[in-house]
Motif scaffolding. Structure first.
Motif, PDB file in Angstrom:
ATOM      1  N   ASN A   1      -9.646  11.913   1.733  1.00 22.24           N
ATOM      2  CA  ASN A   1      -8.417  11.382   1.546  1.00 22.24           C
ATOM      3  C   ASN A   1      -7.787  12.888   1.725  1.00 22.24           C
TER       4      ASN A   1
ATOM      5  N   GLN B   1      -2.733   9.634   0.237  1.00 21.01           N
ATOM      6  CA  GLN B   1      -3.083   8.305   0.645  1.00 21.01           C
ATOM      7  C   GLN B   1      -3.839   7.298  -0.546  1.00 21.01           C
TER       8      GLN B   1
ATOM      9  N   GLN C   1      -6.120   5.117  -0.908  1.00 25.90           N
ATOM     10  CA  GLN C   1      -7.579   4.940  -0.926  1.00 25.90           C
ATOM     11  C   GLN C   1      -8.879   6.144   0.151  1.00 25.90           C
ATOM     12  N   ALA C   2      -8.797   6.975  -0.270  1.00 26.73           N
ATOM     13  CA  ALA C   2      -9.311   7.576   0.630  1.00 26.73           C
ATOM     14  C   ALA C   2     -10.452   7.449   1.871  1.00 26.73           C
TER      15      ALA C   2
ATOM     16  N   ASN D   1      -6.925   1.082   3.901  1.00 29.36           N
ATOM     17  CA  ASN D   1      -4.730   2.487   2.957  1.00 29.36           C
ATOM     18  C   ASN D   1      -4.442   1.281   3.845  1.00 29.36           C
TER      19      ASN D   1
ATOM     20  N   THR E   1      -3.683   5.688  -5.321  1.00 30.93           N
ATOM     21  CA  THR E   1      -3.556   6.953  -5.499  1.00 30.93           C
ATOM     22  C   THR E   1      -1.967   6.617  -6.823  1.00 30.93           C
TER      23      THR E   1
END
Length: 727
Positions: free
Chosen positions: A125, A129, A131-132, A151, A704
């Motif tokens: 990440n 972001q 999502q990783a 993402n 996030t």
């Protein structure tokens, strides 16, 4: 570890962020000091049941209905959220916490690498972001190549890459997709060389391992499709192991193992690193008690897959925990608590039908959490007073050396393969985000694979471990984290106390940007390793469940009293938080000692202890809670159930209940009913609010931006009522 237990451990939610200093902790904000807050109107039904001779009112049962399909529940949630957001918007530290948490999270983060062939797969990440992403390197020093970017999967960022595993040769990547925080998973496959998705898709997987059988296909666990409109509330039964061959439709999948005569039993499969064996572990609930069966995949493939999947039982009867480690040829290793409540390492030779267990490493003073075979060695991961100790031994159990970790913290990973001396592990603590290390067992050399660049100095924070006595004299460990200047001056500051206390789950040191923001603000953070957890083995777990559950609440209350007595926190400065079973903990102790706490945040909690087993995964929890339909268990549950024991007429702390609309682990109806009951009772002038997140679940997969917003709201709320104010 079975995926359901892994999911339990992953259920802990992280905390909150801005330089604050303490003011009068018993101060009541002017907006609420003059009159009681006006809550939305909530329908109250005259629903009363007689259970074991006792009349039990349940006026808010209608709030158990699915918020996604019931218009009246959806309207109630919208009105509650509106009131909560209006109140949160008045908090002066809310924007500061949001900004500082965002800054603290804005650093490059890596997950533990996993090898497939000569390739290295890992998550990354860039900082903020939602999502990783999943990356791959063709060699250790090679340049990373982006494989998957979740993402772009959903506009709101709420569709996540859950689990993933490369095939042994690294040609393919199997991965699971989580949408909106649900426990349901969709399995898909990627061609690694081209980066292109394949047509394979598997649905209705839940609590599943991802286990390749060569490069032909994979084993996975799934449930029958739920009834129409019941995917997020219906109890799940009849989990089975299936084999999916690449390039075929899910309808062509082969049933490998099922127990239709025992619909409550769950199963998951792990394939050993050499591809020789599939190990099927079966369990009936959350307890560490399972059965073990094996499939000789080598023989199965030689036979051309004729005759089905020949299964051999190794362990029958749900009496003990058997965690598969690895195999070499016909020899297999397990970590077990059979005759060892703190676990030991054993092996068995499967070359003969009458094989016997051989002890390799006996039980020690510390709890053995995990074992892995890397190269020609075993790495044993122990828990000593809730902190990690790692040891290297040979395959016969002869000690070689310890892995030096240097300070209080948690080491995880140590994945690898027999014959390959390379392993990776992560180390973290309350003041240290995860650093990824590469260890070569042949040379003994440790190097850094990925180290975060920070916007704070870890050395500015003191991490200590203390012990205090609970009501019955039992010593309870407690981690305490503060800025060093505060600790050295001995100043009492607003303190956030966190706990869990259930399901054999161990709370260990770990980094949270939200907690760091609370510390930067001038607060203290404490985490109590109360009974019911797994920090000290079976006896510690047993002492905090079923009829012993009150010990959990006594331990937590004693922790709060200790922090006050020792001058860590001032009177009116103690706030508490816990998630899932920890949300139950917070609800119960607030009912029992409302005078002790300034504010509370029960997250996604189990609040109705008389009906918890009627929804989704709730039926598993009877191992820890008992059966509501049995009178003896009912009496215990009735005595502490948060929903049923709200003490009208007493002055309660400020409470912010948090849950999510797609939580199909602890359905949000628990929190809805509890919040409605709080608001209907005469509990004093402090606010009792509920915050319901949309397109989110029990915690995992949360984007996030949603995590930052929720953490800022919660910390601003707790800070407001504990006297933590900006400089």
């Amino acid at each position: 570890m079975p995926p359901f237990r892994r999911a339990l451990i992953a259920a802990h939610l992280v905390l909150l962020a801005e330089p604050l200093t303490a003011q009068a902790p018993d101060r009541v904000p002017m907006s609420l000091s003059q009159s009681r807050m006006a809550y939305p109107e909530t329908r109250r039904d005259d629903l009363v049941e007689t259970l074991f001779g006792e009349r039990i009112a349940d006026p808010y049962r209608w709030l158990e209905n699915d918020v996604r399909t019931d218009g009246e529940v959806a309207d109630w949630v919208a009105r509650e959220n509106a009131v909560t957001q209006r109140y949160l918007a008045t908090l002066p530290t809310r924007s500061w916490f949001a900004g500082r948490i965002r800054e603290l999270m804005d650093y490059e983060r890596f997950g533990l690498p996993m090898k497939g062939g000569k390739r290295y797969f890992y998550t990354r990440n860039s900082g903020l972001q939602n999502q990783a992403q999943l990356w791959v390197r063709e060699s250790l020093k090679g340049k990373g190549r982006l494989l998957l970017d979740p993402n772009g999967w959903a506009k709101d960022g709420a569709t996540a890459l859950d689990d993933w595993k490369p095939s042994h040769d690294g040609r393919f990547l199997l991965y699971s997709v989580q949408d909106g925080g649900s426990d349901w998973r969709v399995l898909r496959v990627l061609d690694v060389a081209t980066g292109k998705p394949m047509d394979d898709e598997v649905r209705w997987a839940k609590f599943t391992a991802l286990s390749w059988v060569g490069s032909e296909g994979f084993l996975y666990s799934r449930f029958p499709p739920p009834a129409e409109g019941q995917a997020f509330q219906q109890r799940t039964y009849n989990q089975a192991i299936w084999f999916h061959r690449l390039g075929t439709a899910q309808s062509a999948d082969e049933l490998v193992f099922a127990t239709p005569d025992q619909p409550e039993t769950g199963h998951y499969a792990k394939v050993t690193a050499d591809g020789h064996w599939a190990i099927i572990t079966s369990s009936t609930g959350t307890d560490a008690r399972n059965e073990v069966r094996v499939i000789d995949l080598t023989a199965h493939l030689k036979a051309g897959r004729k005759g089905g999947w020949p299964i051999r039982t190794l362990v029958s009867g749900f009496e003990h925990d058997w965690q598969p480690v690895e195999s070499l040829g016909s020899r297999m290793w397990f970590v077990t608590n059979s005759d060892a409540p703190r676990y030991r390492l054993v092996s068995i030779d499967l070359a003969t039908p009458e094989s016997r267990w051989t002890e390799i490493v006996p039980q020690g003073a510390d709890k053995l959490e995990q074992a892995t075979i890397v190269g020609t060695k075993l790495i044993l991961n122990y828990l000593r007073n809730a902190s990690t100790r790692a040891v290297i031994v040979d395959l016969k159990g002869k000690p070689a050396r310890q892995i030096t970790l240097g300070t209080i913290g948690t080491a995880s990973g140590f994945r690898g393969r027999p014959g390959d001396p390379e392993t990776f592990y992560a180390f973290t603590s309350f003041n240290r985000p995860s650093t990824i290390f590469r260890l070569n067992l042949a040379s003994g050399k440790t190097t850094i694979f990925a180290e975060p660049k920070l916007t704070f100095r870890p050395a500015d924070y003191a991490v200590e471990q203390r012990f205090y006595k609970s009501k019955d004299g039992t010593e309870i460990p407690l981690f305490l984290v503060r800025r060093k200047d505060i600790a050295e001056a001995g100043r009492a500051v607003p303190t956030l106390l966190y706990g869990y206390g259930g399901f054999d789950v161990s709370l260990t040191p770990g980094f949270s940007a939200a907690r760091m923001a609370w510390l930067e603000a001038g607060g203290a953070f404490a985490m109590a390793n109360i009974r019911g957890g797994g920090e000290f083995g079976k006896a510690w777990h047993d002492a905090g469940r079923l009829a012993n559950k009150q010990n959990v609440f006594d331990d937590f209350i004693a922790g709060g009293e200790y922090l006050l007595r020792e001058g860590v926190t001032p009177g009116g400065g103690l706030v508490i938080q816990g998630g899932s079973n920890g949300g139950l903990l917070v609800g119960a102790v607030v009912n029992q000692r409302p005078d002790l706490f300034a504010a509370a945040n029960p997250q996604v909690g189990v609040m109705d202890m008389l009906r918890f087993d009627r929804f989704t995964a709730g039926r598993y929890w009877v191992d820890d809670y008992g059966y509501p339909e049995r009178e003896g268990d009912f009496r215990v549950l009735r005595a502490y159930s948060p929903y049923h024991n709200i003490a009208a007429g007493k002055t309660y702390p400020a409470i912010l209940v948090t849950t999510a609309d797609t939580d199909d682990r602890v359905v949000p109806g628990h929190s809805f009913k509890y919040a409605a009951a709080l608001q209907a009772a005469d509990l004093g002038p402090k606010p009792h609010l509920i915050r319901v997140e949309t397109r989110a679940g029990h915690g995992s997969g949360k984007p996030t931006n949603k995590a930052i917003e929720e953490s800022a709201d919660v910390l601003a709320f707790l800070g407001e009522w504990s006297g933590l104010r900006p400089r």
